[in-house]
Motif scaffolding. Sequence first.
Motif, PDB file in Angstrom:
ATOM      1  N   THR A  19      46.184  36.145  46.821  1.00  0.00           N
ATOM      2  CA  THR A  19      47.062  35.237  46.263  1.00  0.00           C
ATOM      3  C   THR A  19      47.192  35.289  44.746  1.00  0.00           C
ATOM      4  O   THR A  19      46.753  36.373  44.080  1.00  0.00           O
ATOM      5  N   GLY A  20      48.223  34.506  44.385  1.00  0.00           N
ATOM      6  CA  GLY A  20      48.340  34.664  42.773  1.00  0.00           C
ATOM      7  C   GLY A  20      48.983  35.894  42.343  1.00  0.00           C
ATOM      8  O   GLY A  20      48.452  36.517  41.292  1.00  0.00           O
ATOM      9  N   HIS A  67      40.386  30.304  35.787  1.00  0.00           N
ATOM     10  CA  HIS A  67      40.821  29.880  37.039  1.00  0.00           C
ATOM     11  C   HIS A  67      42.074  30.594  37.659  1.00  0.00           C
ATOM     12  O   HIS A  67      41.955  31.013  38.813  1.00  0.00           O
ATOM     13  N   LYS A  68      43.044  30.906  36.980  1.00  0.00           N
ATOM     14  CA  LYS A  68      43.944  31.821  37.411  1.00  0.00           C
ATOM     15  C   LYS A  68      43.605  33.138  37.823  1.00  0.00           C
ATOM     16  O   LYS A  68      44.159  33.498  38.806  1.00  0.00           O
ATOM     17  N   GLU A  70      40.464  33.893  38.593  1.00  0.00           N
ATOM     18  CA  GLU A  70      39.898  33.776  40.006  1.00  0.00           C
ATOM     19  C   GLU A  70      40.384  33.619  41.125  1.00  0.00           C
ATOM     20  O   GLU A  70      40.240  34.261  42.278  1.00  0.00           O
ATOM     21  N   ARG A  71      41.722  32.731  41.046  1.00  0.00           N
ATOM     22  CA  ARG A  71      42.364  32.457  42.037  1.00  0.00           C
ATOM     23  C   ARG A  71      43.289  33.906  42.825  1.00  0.00           C
ATOM     24  O   ARG A  71      43.298  33.879  43.905  1.00  0.00           O
ATOM     25  N   ALA A  72      43.304  34.660  41.842  1.00  0.00           N
ATOM     26  CA  ALA A  72      43.954  35.868  42.059  1.00  0.00           C
ATOM     27  C   ALA A  72      43.018  37.052  42.520  1.00  0.00           C
ATOM     28  O   ALA A  72      43.687  37.974  43.255  1.00  0.00           O
ATOM     29  N   THR A  76      35.562  37.204  39.955  1.00  0.00           N
ATOM     30  CA  THR A  76      34.822  36.333  40.829  1.00  0.00           C
ATOM     31  C   THR A  76      33.531  36.002  40.334  1.00  0.00           C
ATOM     32  O   THR A  76      33.106  36.543  39.157  1.00  0.00           O
TER      33      THR A  76
END
Length: 205
Positions: A19-20, A67-68, A70-72, A76
Amino acid sequence: MSYDTDHVRNAGRTPERITGIQAFTDLVDNAALAGLYTSIRNRETATGPELVDKAAVSKKTVYDYLHKLERAGLITEAGAENGAATYTAEDFEMTLTVRDVAVSITPALVEVLSRRDEYSVIDRILEEHGLLTFALAHDLVRAHNEGDITIRQIGDLTGLSSGMTYDLVDAIYAIRGFGEKPSSPETYTPDNVGSEQPDTDSTEE
């Protein structure tokens, strides 16, 4: 589950959701985001408060970037320290095709891009020549450090001016910690310069 396709090669485990994707390309354009990722990678683990202390952006921006990333899947959560989450950076390689040439974005390239505000030549090359030329120049500077190529040849192969080439060599040597920096720029003498103006300081790096 194991499979191979034209675009995915799996080593036997269920693939994680990717994602991302925008975060990957933002690493090229956003020096602060690239710097945050690089800081975590260089530290092996880092907490939000530690990153806020070192960042040139606001606390809110640091956590938004965390957060960006981590989402991508670029970082981690690895545990906790003094009540704060600790993060670790993931290695990656993203390949883009530009004019039938594959260009790979890697942590090593991101580390250099994260310093574009400090070394204006990085920003100038990206703006005037594009990512492909910058990535090529980056690799040629590494070859220069290994003694395989001269500064003159870097300029010839990339189409960069002599001054821009030297400035980039100087910047990457400093960022990557390559031995001693080149001591002086090469002087380029056009073929049509008359003999009354000899280039007595020309050197070959």
